[in-house]
Every structure is written in structure tokens, then in C-alpha cells.
Design a protein around this motif. Structure first.
Motif, PDB file in Angstrom:
ATOM      1  N   CYS A  21     -27.333  13.421  46.240  1.00  0.00           N
ATOM      2  CA  CYS A  21     -26.557  14.118  47.258  1.00  0.00           C
ATOM      3  C   CYS A  21     -26.198  15.510  46.755  1.00  0.00           C
ATOM      4  O   CYS A  21     -25.824  15.694  45.601  1.00  0.00           O
ATOM      5  N   PRO A  79     -31.574  11.780  55.046  1.00  0.00           N
ATOM      6  CA  PRO A  79     -30.758  11.330  53.913  1.00  0.00           C
ATOM      7  C   PRO A  79     -31.263   9.993  53.370  1.00  0.00           C
ATOM      8  O   PRO A  79     -31.688   9.136  54.144  1.00  0.00           O
ATOM      9  N   GLU A  99     -24.147  13.868  52.822  1.00  0.00           N
ATOM     10  CA  GLU A  99     -25.453  14.227  53.352  1.00  0.00           C
ATOM     11  C   GLU A  99     -25.553  13.734  54.789  1.00  0.00           C
ATOM     12  O   GLU A  99     -25.195  12.592  55.082  1.00  0.00           O
TER      13      GLU A  99
END
Length: 230
Positions: A21, A79, A99
Motif C-alpha cells: 500500500c 488494489p 488503496e
């Protein structure tokens, strides 16, 4: 929560596995609200994310939920939660990082059964941002050990539904009907896993039907109420 794609929004924390992330994109901007930094492939998407974050923060503040430290946000094609795989968004509690999927990918990422497919992508984007920001601020304001996953998802779903606005919210409620005042029995991880839109609609109706919805949320954060509700 099974399968390659999490059909709702990804669960609360990254508790294990290496997180990616926060990878920088082409445009990284500091939002007008200095709590937030956004990285995206375009300045337009980054600006939209900043607007959504500021709006969602204001909604959370109405219930007394505020950030206590900076949060970074990355807008990416798809993501990938370290535990659950490809999803629409997730919050990494270790890195204070969110994200969220870029709106251009929603047609591929949203399941056919998800009523959000019929909403404008900018509206869905705002809802996803609000959902993940709610997860972040729950982590900032509560003892994580006290908050069950159903509690996190209940709070995140309430603020996601808030972000959609009345017209979109009514469309979602019509697509996956629940009891007008919601049901406490449906605030459980099983419903979230099998029918995430039903879970979200029920969370909204329960919040709206409560004498003081914000007090209910503060009780969850403070550990006075356990979820599933008893």
C-alpha cells in the motif's frame, strides 16, 4: 470474503503479510486538508480523491470521529489486499495507508450482482473513499482489539452510504431491500461475506432508525456495544 475479488470493500486491517500500500503514482498531491496525501495516475483523479476525503472527513466528524495522524491514499488500477487479493479498496493500519481502485476499472471489478454498477463511477468512487477512510478513523479512535470485524464494517458502511447521496442511496436500497429500520441480527460477518450490499443497506437503515445513530457508533468505538449486536 471468498474468491479472487472481494465483492464489497476490503476488510479492515492488514495484520500480516508484506503490504505494498502506498506505492507512488504519476501525480502525488497534498490535499487542502493537510491530513491527506493522494497519489494517482492523473491530477484529476487525485483532486477528486481529495474532495471525497474532505467530504467524508466532515461526515465522520459529525459523529465525533476525527483523524489523529496523517493518512496517505493511493488510487491504483486494482488494489490487492495482502490476505484477500484483488478488491475495490483496503486500509493498511500499519502504514496509515488507503488503496482504492481507480474509477476507470469499476466495470471490470464490480460483480454483475452489485447494484453500484448502475451508479456513476464518480459516485461509487466517493463511496469507496468514505468506506476506507471510516476504517482508518476507527483505527485512530478505538482500541482495535475491542472492535469486531462486523463493527468495523458497520461503521464503514454507514459512511459509505452517506457519501453516495440521497438519489444513489435510494437506488441501492431498492436494489437490495432490507427492513425499513434495519435488523441488528443482520450485523454479522456472514451477511457481509455473502451479501455485502444487503449488509451496507441494513447498516444504513439501522443507523437512520436509531434514536441517535452517532451515539450507537460511539458506543461501538468505546466497546460499550459488541457486534454482532446482542
Amino acid at each position: 470474503m471468498k474468491g479472487a475479488l472481494i465483492s464489497g470493500v476490503a476488510v479492515v486491517f492488514v495484520l500480516s503479510a508484506a503490504a505494498i500500500c502506498g506505492a507512488l503514482r504519476a501525480d502525488t498531491v497534498a490535499c487542502a486538508d493537510a491530513v491527506f496525501t493522494v497519489s494517482a495516475d492523473s491530477g484529476e483523479v487525485a483532486a477528486a480523491a481529495c474532495d471525497a476525503l474532505v467530504s467524508a472527513r466532515a461526515s465522520l466528524a459529525e459523529c465525533g470521529i476525527e483523524p489523529t495522524r496523517p493518512i496517505s491514499v493511493s488510487i491504483v488500477d486494482a488494489p490487492s489486499h495482502p490476505q484477500f487479493g484483488v478488491c475495490l479498496g483496503y486500509f493498511d493500519a500499519r502504514n496509515d495507508c488507503i488503496e482504492v481502485a481507480d474509477p476507470k476499472g469499476y466495470a471490470a471489478l464490480l460483480p454483475e450482482s452489485d447494484a453500484r454498477r448502475d451508479l456513476p463511477v464518480d459516485v461509487v468512487f466517493r463511496g469507496l473513499i468514505a468506506h476506507e477512510l471510516a476504517h482508518a478513523l476507527v483505527a485512530h479512535n478505538a482500541d482495535q482489539a475491542r472492535i469486531a470485524p462486523a463493527g468495523h464494517e458497520f461503521i464503514a458502511s454507514v459512511f459509505e452510504m452517506t457519501a453516495y447521496g440521497e438519489e444513489a442511496r435510494e437506488a441501492l436500497l431498492a436494489a437490495d431491500p432490507v427492513r425499513p429500520k434495519g435488523s441488528r441480527d443482520m450485523v454479522n460477518p456472514g451477511i457481509y461475506a455473502l451479501a455485502p450490499r444487503v449488509f451496507a443497506n441494513n447498516a444504513w437503515q439501522l443507523f437512520q432508525g436509531a434514536e441517535d445513530g452517532c451515539a450507537m457508533i460511539r458506543d461501538i468505538l468505546g466497546g460499550q456495544v459488541s457486534l454482532p449486536f446482542k
